[in-house]
Design a protein around this motif. Structure first.
Motif, mmCIF file in Angstrom:
data_model
loop_
_atom_site.group_PDB
_atom_site.id
_atom_site.type_symbol
_atom_site.label_atom_id
_atom_site.label_comp_id
_atom_site.label_asym_id
_atom_site.label_seq_id
_atom_site.Cartn_x
_atom_site.Cartn_y
_atom_site.Cartn_z
ATOM 1 N N VAL A 213 -18.726 25.238 -16.495
ATOM 2 C CA VAL A 213 -17.590 26.063 -16.091
ATOM 3 C C VAL A 213 -16.956 25.432 -14.852
ATOM 4 O O VAL A 213 -17.652 25.085 -13.898
ATOM 5 N N PHE A 214 -15.639 25.289 -14.883
ATOM 6 C CA PHE A 214 -14.884 24.699 -13.788
ATOM 7 C C PHE A 214 -13.852 25.715 -13.321
ATOM 8 O O PHE A 214 -13.154 26.304 -14.138
ATOM 9 N N HIS A 215 -13.750 25.920 -12.003
ATOM 10 C CA HIS A 215 -12.785 26.885 -11.471
ATOM 11 C C HIS A 215 -12.091 26.296 -10.252
ATOM 12 O O HIS A 215 -12.711 25.626 -9.442
ATOM 13 N N GLY A 216 -10.803 26.558 -10.142
ATOM 14 C CA GLY A 216 -10.030 26.108 -8.985
ATOM 15 C C GLY A 216 -8.580 25.920 -9.368
ATOM 16 O O GLY A 216 -8.125 26.427 -10.399
ATOM 17 N N THR A 217 -7.877 25.161 -8.563
ATOM 18 C CA THR A 217 -6.499 24.846 -8.915
ATOM 19 C C THR A 217 -6.517 23.912 -10.113
ATOM 20 O O THR A 217 -7.567 23.326 -10.438
ATOM 21 N N THR A 218 -5.384 23.749 -10.734
ATOM 22 C CA THR A 218 -5.307 22.853 -11.893
ATOM 23 C C THR A 218 -5.806 21.467 -11.528
ATOM 24 O O THR A 218 -6.582 20.861 -12.270
ATOM 25 N N GLU A 219 -5.393 20.961 -10.388
ATOM 26 C CA GLU A 219 -5.806 19.610 -9.974
ATOM 27 C C GLU A 219 -7.297 19.546 -9.647
ATOM 28 O O GLU A 219 -7.971 18.578 -9.993
ATOM 29 N N GLN A 220 -7.848 20.583 -9.019
ATOM 30 C CA GLN A 220 -9.290 20.606 -8.731
ATOM 31 C C GLN A 220 -10.100 20.613 -10.024
ATOM 32 O O GLN A 220 -11.083 19.878 -10.153
ATOM 33 N N VAL A 221 -9.681 21.452 -10.971
ATOM 34 C CA VAL A 221 -10.391 21.535 -12.252
ATOM 35 C C VAL A 221 -10.315 20.188 -12.965
ATOM 36 O O VAL A 221 -11.298 19.692 -13.516
ATOM 37 N N ARG A 222 -9.150 19.589 -12.938
ATOM 38 C CA ARG A 222 -8.939 18.285 -13.565
ATOM 39 C C ARG A 222 -9.890 17.238 -12.967
ATOM 40 O O ARG A 222 -10.567 16.499 -13.688
ATOM 41 N N GLU A 223 -9.954 17.176 -11.644
ATOM 42 C CA GLU A 223 -10.839 16.229 -10.964
ATOM 43 C C GLU A 223 -12.305 16.528 -11.272
ATOM 44 O O GLU A 223 -13.100 15.612 -11.506
ATOM 45 N N ASP A 224 -12.662 17.810 -11.255
ATOM 46 C CA ASP A 224 -14.054 18.193 -11.505
ATOM 47 C C ASP A 224 -14.492 17.825 -12.920
ATOM 48 O O ASP A 224 -15.605 17.345 -13.129
ATOM 49 N N ILE A 225 -13.624 18.058 -13.893
ATOM 50 C CA ILE A 225 -13.969 17.711 -15.280
ATOM 51 C C ILE A 225 -14.142 16.208 -15.410
ATOM 52 O O ILE A 225 -15.122 15.728 -15.998
ATOM 53 N N ALA A 226 -13.210 15.443 -14.849
ATOM 54 C CA ALA A 226 -13.307 13.981 -14.922
ATOM 55 C C ALA A 226 -14.595 13.489 -14.266
ATOM 56 O O ALA A 226 -15.305 12.644 -14.817
ATOM 57 N N THR A 227 -14.919 14.038 -13.115
ATOM 58 C CA THR A 227 -16.141 13.643 -12.412
ATOM 59 C C THR A 227 -17.379 14.049 -13.208
ATOM 60 O O THR A 227 -18.298 13.247 -13.401
ATOM 61 N N PHE A 228 -17.404 15.279 -13.675
ATOM 62 C CA PHE A 228 -18.550 15.808 -14.402
ATOM 63 C C PHE A 228 -18.860 14.979 -15.648
ATOM 64 O O PHE A 228 -20.012 14.705 -15.952
ATOM 65 N N PHE A 229 -17.819 14.563 -16.366
ATOM 66 C CA PHE A 229 -18.007 13.811 -17.605
ATOM 67 C C PHE A 229 -17.944 12.298 -17.407
ATOM 68 O O PHE A 229 -17.984 11.549 -18.372
ATOM 69 N N GLY A 230 -17.846 11.846 -16.149
ATOM 70 C CA GLY A 230 -17.877 10.414 -15.872
ATOM 71 C C GLY A 230 -16.657 9.660 -16.379
ATOM 72 O O GLY A 230 -16.741 8.490 -16.710
ATOM 73 N N MET A 231 -15.524 10.330 -16.412
ATOM 74 C CA MET A 231 -14.288 9.694 -16.884
ATOM 75 C C MET A 231 -13.622 8.969 -15.724
ATOM 76 O O MET A 231 -13.584 9.475 -14.610
ATOM 77 N N GLN A 232 -13.097 7.796 -16.004
ATOM 78 C CA GLN A 232 -12.425 7.005 -14.985
ATOM 79 C C GLN A 232 -11.029 7.574 -14.720
ATOM 80 O O GLN A 232 -10.333 7.967 -15.658
ATOM 81 N N PRO A 233 -10.591 7.616 -13.457
ATOM 82 C CA PRO A 233 -9.269 8.171 -13.125
ATOM 83 C C PRO A 233 -8.125 7.534 -13.909
ATOM 84 O O PRO A 233 -7.204 8.226 -14.340
ATOM 85 N N ASP A 234 -8.177 6.213 -14.125
ATOM 86 C CA ASP A 234 -7.112 5.548 -14.879
ATOM 87 C C ASP A 234 -7.057 6.023 -16.330
ATOM 88 O O ASP A 234 -5.989 6.053 -16.936
ATOM 89 N N ASP A 235 -8.211 6.383 -16.888
ATOM 90 C CA ASP A 235 -8.263 6.809 -18.283
ATOM 91 C C ASP A 235 -7.708 8.212 -18.493
ATOM 92 O O ASP A 235 -7.327 8.562 -19.606
ATOM 93 N N VAL A 236 -7.695 9.029 -17.465
ATOM 94 C CA VAL A 236 -7.239 10.415 -17.612
ATOM 95 C C VAL A 236 -5.901 10.686 -16.933
ATOM 96 O O VAL A 236 -5.371 11.787 -17.033
ATOM 97 N N ALA A 237 -5.340 9.679 -16.263
ATOM 98 C CA ALA A 237 -4.119 9.881 -15.482
ATOM 99 C C ALA A 237 -2.959 10.397 -16.325
ATOM 100 O O ALA A 237 -2.205 11.249 -15.884
ATOM 101 N N GLY A 238 -2.788 9.934 -17.542
ATOM 102 C CA GLY A 238 -1.657 10.345 -18.366
ATOM 103 C C GLY A 238 -1.924 11.547 -19.239
ATOM 104 O O GLY A 238 -1.044 11.973 -19.998
ATOM 105 N N LEU A 239 -3.119 12.112 -19.167
ATOM 106 C CA LEU A 239 -3.471 13.241 -20.028
ATOM 107 C C LEU A 239 -3.087 14.570 -19.388
ATOM 108 O O LEU A 239 -3.212 14.739 -18.178
ATOM 109 N N THR A 240 -2.657 15.509 -20.220
ATOM 110 C CA THR A 240 -2.463 16.867 -19.725
ATOM 111 C C THR A 240 -3.848 17.474 -19.512
ATOM 112 O O THR A 240 -4.846 16.950 -20.029
ATOM 113 N N LEU A 241 -3.923 18.575 -18.794
ATOM 114 C CA LEU A 241 -5.207 19.235 -18.604
ATOM 115 C C LEU A 241 -5.776 19.661 -19.960
ATOM 116 O O LEU A 241 -6.972 19.531 -20.214
ATOM 117 N N SER A 242 -4.917 20.114 -20.842
ATOM 118 C CA SER A 242 -5.354 20.510 -22.179
ATOM 119 C C SER A 242 -5.985 19.336 -22.927
ATOM 120 O O SER A 242 -7.030 19.473 -23.561
#
Length: 169
Positions: A28-57
């Motif tokens: 479960v991730f909670h916060g602003t859209t950007e915080q949730v986005r960062e937390d999901i990327a960190t939690f799943f080990g996704m590289q910032p460049d790989d998720v930069a163009g993706l919507t939160l959805s």
């Protein structure tokens, strides 16, 4: 002095489940859209460049697919998740806001000592399965790559993605 503000009153909450039912783990991730986005990327080990163009959805969909694939492999096939030597940890937040890192080197040394053979290269079909936009595309991947489905990881990922697409459609 008033009642403290409810921390859940602002922001969004995203829950990513590893499988069906309450017996399966979830994150479960909670916060602003950007915080949730960062937390999901960190939690799943996704590289910032790989998720930069993706919507939160889109990010949530990819993370859900990854979580369900891991869940299927670990619970259905008895696989074990190990730390990758090739991927450095993702650092999307300043060090002050992250919990202290734990030393995993002894666990890694133990795991590699037990299995001295070289690690197999990641199957590129797994990425194609995770990115399949619809069931028809998944069926095409299956038809065009029959030999690859001898790998249980490919079959499990294909089934998980198919179920995910069927529920979404």
């Amino acid at each position: 002095m008033g009642i403290p503000a409810d921390p859940l009153a602002s922001g969004i909450t995203v829950t990513i489940k590893y499988g069906k039912g309450y017996e399966q783990p979830w994150a479960v991730f909670h916060g602003t859209t950007e915080q949730v986005r960062e937390d999901i990327a960190t939690f799943f080990g996704m590289q910032p460049d790989d998720v930069a163009g993706l919507t939160l959805s889109d990010l949530v969909a990819n993370a859900t697919t990854a979580a369900q694939a891991v869940g299927a492999l670990t619970s259905g096939l008895g696989a074990t998740v190990v730390e990758s030597r090739n991927s450095p940890p993702v650092q999307t937040r300043p060090a002050a806001s992250r919990p202290p890192a734990t030393d995993r080197s002894s666990a890694w040394e133990q795991a590699t000592a037990e299995r001295p053979q070289a690690e197999p290269a990641a199957n590129p079909l797994l990425a194609l399965i995770a990115q399949a936009p619809d069931v028809r595309s998944l069926e095409r991947l299956w038809a065009e790559n029959q030999d690859a489905f001898a790998d249980p990881a490919v079959t499990a990922a294909w089934k998980v993605r198919g179920r995910s697409l069927t529920r979404a459609g």
